[in-house]
Design an enzyme around this catalytic site. Sequence first.
Site, PDB file in Angstrom:
ATOM      1  N   ASP A 342       0.796  -1.221   0.000  1.00 52.70           N
ATOM      2  CA  ASP A 342       0.000   0.000   0.000  1.00 52.70           C
ATOM      3  C   ASP A 342       0.829   1.273   0.000  1.00 52.70           C
ATOM      4  O   ASP A 342       0.336   2.332  -0.398  1.00 52.70           O
ATOM      5  CB  ASP A 342      -0.962  -0.017   1.186  1.00 52.70           C
ATOM      6  CG  ASP A 342      -2.054  -1.068   1.001  1.00 52.70           C
ATOM      7  OD1 ASP A 342      -2.538  -1.209  -0.133  1.00 52.70           O
ATOM      8  OD2 ASP A 342      -2.400  -1.759   1.968  1.00 52.70           O
ATOM      9  N   PHE A 343       2.090   1.191   0.429  1.00 49.17           N
ATOM     10  CA  PHE A 343       2.946   2.371   0.379  1.00 49.17           C
ATOM     11  C   PHE A 343       3.680   2.443  -0.960  1.00 49.17           C
ATOM     12  O   PHE A 343       3.768   3.497  -1.578  1.00 49.17           O
ATOM     13  CB  PHE A 343       3.937   2.345   1.540  1.00 49.17           C
ATOM     14  CG  PHE A 343       3.323   2.717   2.870  1.00 49.17           C
ATOM     15  CD1 PHE A 343       3.886   3.716   3.651  1.00 49.17           C
ATOM     16  CD2 PHE A 343       2.192   2.079   3.347  1.00 49.17           C
ATOM     17  CE1 PHE A 343       3.333   4.069   4.870  1.00 49.17           C
ATOM     18  CE2 PHE A 343       1.633   2.414   4.562  1.00 49.17           C
ATOM     19  CZ  PHE A 343       2.203   3.413   5.332  1.00 49.17           C
ATOM     20  N   GLY A 346       0.956   2.431  -4.359  1.00 52.14           N
ATOM     21  CA  GLY A 346       0.136   3.616  -4.584  1.00 52.14           C
ATOM     22  C   GLY A 346       0.603   4.831  -3.822  1.00 52.14           C
ATOM     23  O   GLY A 346       0.642   5.937  -4.353  1.00 52.14           O
ATOM     24  N   GLY A 347       0.961   4.639  -2.570  1.00 48.85           N
ATOM     25  CA  GLY A 347       1.447   5.749  -1.766  1.00 48.85           C
ATOM     26  C   GLY A 347       0.485   6.133  -0.670  1.00 48.85           C
ATOM     27  O   GLY A 347      -0.670   6.490  -0.935  1.00 48.85           O
ATOM     28  N   GLY A 349       0.818   8.724   1.328  1.00 47.36           N
ATOM     29  CA  GLY A 349       0.595  10.170   1.303  1.00 47.36           C
ATOM     30  C   GLY A 349      -0.448  10.585   0.296  1.00 47.36           C
ATOM     31  O   GLY A 349      -1.251  11.496   0.540  1.00 47.36           O
ATOM     32  N   TYR A 426     -10.397  -0.500   2.375  1.00 48.73           N
ATOM     33  CA  TYR A 426      -9.772  -0.494   3.699  1.00 48.73           C
ATOM     34  C   TYR A 426      -9.353   0.905   4.131  1.00 48.73           C
ATOM     35  O   TYR A 426      -9.004   1.754   3.310  1.00 48.73           O
ATOM     36  CB  TYR A 426      -8.524  -1.383   3.718  1.00 48.73           C
ATOM     37  CG  TYR A 426      -8.737  -2.713   4.399  1.00 48.73           C
ATOM     38  CD1 TYR A 426      -8.989  -2.782   5.764  1.00 48.73           C
ATOM     39  CD2 TYR A 426      -8.670  -3.906   3.689  1.00 48.73           C
ATOM     40  CE1 TYR A 426      -9.177  -4.008   6.396  1.00 48.73           C
ATOM     41  CE2 TYR A 426      -8.848  -5.134   4.310  1.00 48.73           C
ATOM     42  CZ  TYR A 426      -9.107  -5.173   5.669  1.00 48.73           C
ATOM     43  OH  TYR A 426      -9.287  -6.385   6.292  1.00 48.73           O
ATOM     44  N   HIS A 476      -6.560 -13.202   4.751  1.00 47.79           N
ATOM     45  CA  HIS A 476      -5.440 -12.388   4.292  1.00 47.79           C
ATOM     46  C   HIS A 476      -4.602 -11.939   5.483  1.00 47.79           C
ATOM     47  O   HIS A 476      -4.940 -12.195   6.641  1.00 47.79           O
ATOM     48  CB  HIS A 476      -5.943 -11.164   3.509  1.00 47.79           C
ATOM     49  CG  HIS A 476      -6.858 -10.269   4.291  1.00 47.79           C
ATOM     50  ND1 HIS A 476      -8.167 -10.603   4.561  1.00 47.79           N
ATOM     51  CD2 HIS A 476      -6.658  -9.069   4.876  1.00 47.79           C
ATOM     52  CE1 HIS A 476      -8.733  -9.640   5.276  1.00 47.79           C
ATOM     53  NE2 HIS A 476      -7.837  -8.702   5.489  1.00 47.79           N
ATOM     54  N   HIS A 478      -2.081  -8.512   7.022  1.00 48.06           N
ATOM     55  CA  HIS A 478      -1.586  -7.135   6.930  1.00 48.06           C
ATOM     56  C   HIS A 478      -0.239  -7.126   7.642  1.00 48.06           C
ATOM     57  O   HIS A 478      -0.187  -7.339   8.860  1.00 48.06           O
ATOM     58  CB  HIS A 478      -2.518  -6.145   7.623  1.00 48.06           C
ATOM     59  CG  HIS A 478      -3.955  -6.243   7.219  1.00 48.06           C
ATOM     60  ND1 HIS A 478      -4.553  -5.342   6.359  1.00 48.06           N
ATOM     61  CD2 HIS A 478      -4.926  -7.117   7.567  1.00 48.06           C
ATOM     62  CE1 HIS A 478      -5.830  -5.657   6.208  1.00 48.06           C
ATOM     63  NE2 HIS A 478      -6.075  -6.739   6.927  1.00 48.06           N
ATOM     64  N   ASP A 485      15.498   4.933  12.489  1.00 49.28           N
ATOM     65  CA  ASP A 485      16.858   5.419  12.240  1.00 49.28           C
ATOM     66  C   ASP A 485      17.318   6.107  13.525  1.00 49.28           C
ATOM     67  O   ASP A 485      16.979   7.255  13.783  1.00 49.28           O
ATOM     68  CB  ASP A 485      16.849   6.398  11.068  1.00 49.28           C
ATOM     69  CG  ASP A 485      18.247   6.814  10.634  1.00 49.28           C
ATOM     70  OD1 ASP A 485      19.194   6.573  11.403  1.00 49.28           O
ATOM     71  OD2 ASP A 485      18.383   7.411   9.557  1.00 49.28           O
TER      72      ASP A 485
END
Length: 718
Positions: A342-343, A346-347, A349, A426, A476, A478, A485
């Site tokens: 999902d990141f 598509g993104g 943000g 979702y 499914h 997730h 960092d």
Amino acid sequence: MSLPEEVPQESHVDGIHSLELSYVPHPLDQLSIAESDKARDSVIAARGKDVLLRFRSIFLDEPAKHELVPFLEAEHAGKLSPETSRPARLARLHYDVVGSENVYTESTVDLGTGKETVHRIVGKPHHSSLTTHEFGAFTDACLASPMFKEAVSRLILPEGFAVLIDPWPYGGPDPEELAPRYMQGLCFARDNRTGNEDSNHYSYPLPLIPVMDTKTMKIVRIDKLATGGREDGLKYDTHSANVLNHCAPAEYVPELLSQPLREDVMPLNVIQPSGPSFKVSNESLIEWQKWRFRLGFNPREGATLHNLRYDGRDVLYRLSISEMTVPYGDPRSPFQRKQAFDFGDGGAGRSANNLSLGCDCLGVIKYFDTLLTGPDGSASVSRNVVCLHEQDNGIGWKHTNFRTQRAVVTRARELVVQFIITLANYEYIFAYKFDQAGGITIETRATGIVSVVNIDPGKTSQWGNIVSPGALAQNHQHIFCVRIDPAIDGHANTIVNEESLPLPMSKEINPWGNGYEVRQTPITKSAFLDASPWTNRTIKITNPSSINPISGKPVSYKFIPSASQLLLAHPDSIQAKRAQFAQHHVWVTKYKDGELFAGGEFTNQSQRETDGVADAVARNDDVTNTDVVVWSVFGLTHNPRVEDWPVMPVEIHQLHIKPGDFFTVNPAIDVPGRKNEASVLADGKGEGHGECCASGEQQADPLSHLQGTRQEFKPQDV
């Protein structure tokens, strides 16, 4: 603290800095509209005005760490001046060069000079992520496709129903499949007889998936879906043309519910009469209860946190949700490709909600905006994508002196940085929560509507659960990855694997058998580890050069990896090969500029994970007393239940990052234990004033509470 060059008047356009000479943006500030436009114009000029470009995103290209750290050190020392060397202000641009072959391209523009400094053409096997504009184009392509119309015409839909399509990434192509950049769609029908466009179409799934070539924007094929049960195995064509006759409505919007809303839910208000305890400067710098950090936002990761410090000491350099994957466990083709990143695909943000006051966040709220990029490169403001607020989280610490009957109690207040994304059916709610004791919690909440497919009447399936007549919610997972960092009192850190282990009985060491060993093993080379609740495995991020004066141990922050289930797909499957990050709970790597994404930079339609954490670990880097990154993986195996329908209650997971010998005392010991004067008894009356429980009235008879007596022993009386 405010930066000296940021003191002059600044201007904002809907929460985004305008580009004025009086304001010098911080290196971590989001781009302004003017900066975004300047970057776009620079790339258009570099490619040539006769070249057609289709833009995907324009956002801040964060400075390299070796350039940013000296600036941050000067900032914290109060030594910034107009002469201070600043990292170059850079913009990152993703776009297509449109032609006979659409060429996905990335550029970097130096906003100081207006010149393109990096020009990168991304070729096979990689594919660019999907944009919201392409989602709209996919629906248009379906509606214009004779192939799609013919497939729908074979189904007999009830009068008054309309077909809706949810765009999805294509997933990982099969091993021998040579697929161009595709997009697929899950199809449903909406009952328009309700007269309400919010009527829930997910309760009417259709057994077909159109596939679009994103270059031609045409539907190239229609995949049919199996609708059978356990007895049908992998068979197809078991359904009748009247495929929705056994389905039933399942509404969630209040005006369409079949039952009345509850009337016994009384208001619960968050009131701060003196305002919030946080301070926000220049739309990015946040200060609260000894915490100080900067908020960023980009199209892929959504909200990111930078330069996190507590009481003037470095804790983390950068904190983000790096990636998540959602693989489905139905082996009937084409569901082997039903897997979203999902990141990366598509993104987060791009999918961020515009949050509403009094709904998504309660209390005294500060909102933050971001910029979205149109296909022509124009920037528009997306409002309220992040909310900042305080909330109460119960008791922070408490102790009752049973001899004096006095209790001292403080509340645990949290600062919450939250954003929410919607991905078709979702929703995911992401929150960074700071506490007054130096801890950080990363919280994920999954809600929304489970993904369903059609199932024949009277049948059940081992690949999911029937949550509504004719609607099979597929099993499914997730699986999330948080990128940590660290900068624990500086950037030279060592990761330690701490385990609590039983000791054998021995006369010399453990004669009664009750002792146990706390074993600490430094991780010397890049590696992966898994959660171990039976040994209380704890990951400690230490600074060997900074010693706690009380314990004599290196200062650290620590977390316990969640013992959640990892990826279930077979290791030889495409699902597993393209999500190697999801196969271990913890990854430890050496820092490398630009290495931000657990599943690699390009996940859309990948067949294997490239340049993700597995490749980083494979470098076998030395990670002792150096600049390291820790990746924490956790997840939810979601075997749906009927109670998840029609909208599932939130499924919550939290990762707690806490100080471990970082301080010399409980850092929240100075939090006042003031009584909340707004609290009243259920009959409407209040009780008491001043310091919490100071009077001891609640323990007037300590013996009745088994709390001892007030007797004490004085040696001088002997």
